[in-house]
Motif scaffolding. Sequence first.
Motif, mmCIF file in Angstrom:
data_model
loop_
_atom_site.group_PDB
_atom_site.id
_atom_site.type_symbol
_atom_site.label_atom_id
_atom_site.label_comp_id
_atom_site.label_asym_id
_atom_site.label_seq_id
_atom_site.Cartn_x
_atom_site.Cartn_y
_atom_site.Cartn_z
ATOM 1 N N ARG A 233 0.843 -1.194 0.000
ATOM 2 C CA ARG A 233 0.000 0.000 0.000
ATOM 3 C C ARG A 233 0.874 1.237 0.000
ATOM 4 N N VAL A 234 0.592 2.149 -0.915
ATOM 5 C CA VAL A 234 1.281 3.433 -1.012
ATOM 6 C C VAL A 234 0.232 4.530 -0.847
ATOM 7 N N VAL A 235 0.456 5.426 0.102
ATOM 8 C CA VAL A 235 -0.495 6.515 0.366
ATOM 9 C C VAL A 235 0.191 7.840 0.054
ATOM 10 N N CYS A 236 -0.368 8.593 -0.880
ATOM 11 C CA CYS A 236 0.128 9.923 -1.224
ATOM 12 C C CYS A 236 -0.663 10.955 -0.427
ATOM 13 N N VAL A 237 0.018 11.665 0.456
ATOM 14 C CA VAL A 237 -0.616 12.697 1.287
ATOM 15 C C VAL A 237 -0.149 14.053 0.772
ATOM 16 N N LEU A 238 -1.071 14.848 0.256
ATOM 17 C CA LEU A 238 -0.737 16.158 -0.298
ATOM 18 C C LEU A 238 -1.176 17.258 0.660
ATOM 19 N N ASP A 239 -0.220 18.105 0.998
ATOM 20 C CA ASP A 239 -0.504 19.291 1.809
ATOM 21 C C ASP A 239 -1.036 20.373 0.871
ATOM 22 N N THR A 240 -2.300 20.775 1.078
ATOM 23 C CA THR A 240 -2.905 21.823 0.247
ATOM 24 C C THR A 240 -3.045 23.134 1.016
ATOM 25 N N GLY A 241 -2.285 23.282 2.086
ATOM 26 C CA GLY A 241 -2.335 24.509 2.873
ATOM 27 C C GLY A 241 -1.570 25.652 2.226
ATOM 28 N N ARG A 242 -1.274 26.665 3.022
ATOM 29 C CA ARG A 242 -0.727 27.906 2.484
ATOM 30 C C ARG A 242 0.647 27.714 1.848
ATOM 31 N N THR A 243 1.472 26.806 2.395
ATOM 32 C CA THR A 243 2.808 26.613 1.829
ATOM 33 C C THR A 243 2.753 26.007 0.433
ATOM 34 N N SER A 244 1.653 25.339 0.100
ATOM 35 C CA SER A 244 1.528 24.755 -1.242
ATOM 36 C C SER A 244 1.251 25.813 -2.300
ATOM 37 N N ALA A 245 0.902 27.032 -1.879
ATOM 38 C CA ALA A 245 0.638 28.108 -2.834
ATOM 39 C C ALA A 245 1.897 28.847 -3.247
ATOM 40 N N ALA A 246 3.002 28.619 -2.538
ATOM 41 C CA ALA A 246 4.255 29.296 -2.896
ATOM 42 C C ALA A 246 4.681 28.871 -4.299
ATOM 43 N N ARG A 247 5.144 29.832 -5.076
ATOM 44 C CA ARG A 247 5.500 29.559 -6.456
ATOM 45 C C ARG A 247 6.965 29.137 -6.554
ATOM 46 N N ILE A 248 7.165 27.996 -7.202
ATOM 47 C CA ILE A 248 8.494 27.499 -7.518
ATOM 48 C C ILE A 248 8.668 27.657 -9.022
ATOM 49 N N GLY A 249 9.441 28.655 -9.408
ATOM 50 C CA GLY A 249 9.506 28.981 -10.836
ATOM 51 C C GLY A 249 8.240 29.698 -11.245
ATOM 52 N N ASP A 250 7.520 29.124 -12.208
ATOM 53 C CA ASP A 250 6.296 29.762 -12.711
ATOM 54 C C ASP A 250 5.044 28.994 -12.344
ATOM 55 N N GLU A 251 5.103 28.117 -11.330
ATOM 56 C CA GLU A 251 3.922 27.359 -10.947
ATOM 57 C C GLU A 251 3.897 27.166 -9.435
ATOM 58 N N PRO A 252 2.725 26.940 -8.850
ATOM 59 C CA PRO A 252 2.654 26.698 -7.405
ATOM 60 C C PRO A 252 3.351 25.398 -7.016
ATOM 61 N N ARG A 253 3.786 25.332 -5.764
ATOM 62 C CA ARG A 253 4.418 24.120 -5.259
ATOM 63 C C ARG A 253 3.473 22.933 -5.357
ATOM 64 N N LEU A 254 2.168 23.173 -5.205
ATOM 65 C CA LEU A 254 1.192 22.087 -5.274
ATOM 66 C C LEU A 254 1.211 21.402 -6.632
ATOM 67 N N ASP A 255 1.412 22.167 -7.715
ATOM 68 C CA ASP A 255 1.435 21.565 -9.048
ATOM 69 C C ASP A 255 2.606 20.602 -9.201
ATOM 70 N N ALA A 256 3.765 20.960 -8.632
ATOM 71 C CA ALA A 256 4.913 20.054 -8.673
ATOM 72 C C ALA A 256 4.635 18.791 -7.865
ATOM 73 N N ALA A 257 3.952 18.937 -6.734
ATOM 74 C CA ALA A 257 3.596 17.770 -5.926
ATOM 75 C C ALA A 257 2.610 16.873 -6.661
ATOM 76 N N ILE A 258 1.653 17.471 -7.347
ATOM 77 C CA ILE A 258 0.679 16.682 -8.108
ATOM 78 C C ILE A 258 1.370 15.896 -9.215
ATOM 79 N N ASP A 259 2.305 16.541 -9.895
ATOM 80 C CA ASP A 259 3.043 15.866 -10.962
ATOM 81 C C ASP A 259 3.810 14.663 -10.408
#
Length: 439
Positions: A233-259
């Motif tokens: 079993r593999v569980v992916c836990v994504l933090d969607t709080g305020r730190t996930s909105a920080a931009r890394i390059g030209d996209e939010p950190r959340l987008d990199a995590a989703i990828d």
Amino acid sequence: MVTRRFALVLVLGMPLPVLLPSPWLLTLAVVGLVTGATVVDLLVAAPVTAVMLRRTGAETVWLGETTTTTLTVTNTAGRPMWLRLRDRWVPSAGADRTEHRLNLLAGTQAEVTTTLTPTRHGDRAAVRVSLRSYGPLGLAYRQRRQRWDESRTPKWTLRVLPRFPSRRLLPEKLAKLRIFDGSVVTRGRGQGTEFDVLREYVVGDDVRSIDWRASARTHDVVVRTWRPERDRRVVCVLDTGRTSAARIGDEPRLDAAIDAALLLAVLASKADDRVDLLAVDTAVRARVEGGGHRTKLPRLISSLAALEPALVETDFGLAASTLLRRDHKRALVVIFAALDAAPIVEGLLPVLSRLTTRHRVLLASVRDPETALLARLPESGATADDVHLAAAAELALAERTRVRALLQQQGVIVVDEPRETFASKVSDAYLMLKAAGRL
């Protein structure tokens, strides 16, 4: 309602009576003639209530790709219809053309195609189809209120799946997986691997793999073979709080995590492991579990598409209790979160021991390369502002190193990589644990 053509005809007709002996009387005659023509035009115009709308087309599309939807317009009135139609979407849906003019005979229909190139992932809805029915002279039109248009608009939502640039890495990762699985090289024994089959001994086999009892029964030398663990079993836990909105390059950190989560999910599914998803901030935003590989993966991708950063502090206690409440089977828990001191030390560390005693925990964080660049002073002509900026960046890097050390002391595997290699390194960590039988 009257159109601009009514005003234009009226303006062009007004100078004519001035040239005649009785200008005022003829002026009234011109106004009356134009007004009468407009009234007749309005009466002849077909009612918009006679229009039937039906929409078909794609319901999902990957971000960065283009798709189309088709709106079928049917004239149920007993007379021709001159129609202007506006198919409005939310701006991020990227609709290319929203206004169309249609000439429909009685009982006929026409199709209006809208090309969509979304600019953000998530749900992109059709807002409203506005209808305006003109008379044959174009002097007047019929139109209902906006609320009526919204009630007659076919409900349609286009789900835009998140960008998946790491898809190009799948062949490489699957090749490594086949090697670990024994499809390319001879299967060997590793820590925690599962027994596969008995086979005849061949030159080059490890003598420690010989099964002496089976060899005695078969009167031949046989060896045990092992394969990597399956159905883990593999569980992916994504933090969607305020730190996930920080931009890394030209996209939010959340987008990199989703990828990275997408690449890991596809890879684990190919390895016959079960993949679950949990997205959380102050509440559980998405949760996918149960079901087979073929049905779960599309649900997981669709759930990731709807995630957006929330400007709140993440409740890691809620995430831990949700995970521990599910069952007692050991799992690889991959937490996609920022490696910042405040949310990790105050939020994650107090509940981390509850997770590590039951599961193997991996924390994956995207590193911003700009911080390291800011920590460097210019070779010449450094100002006081440069020194303060470099000191702040150096402090941030030191805090990051300290937090990583605290997590590793708790037995957490930490992946701290820039955006370009982040997804690849997360998948490599999974493959390494699987090859060693440590899932």
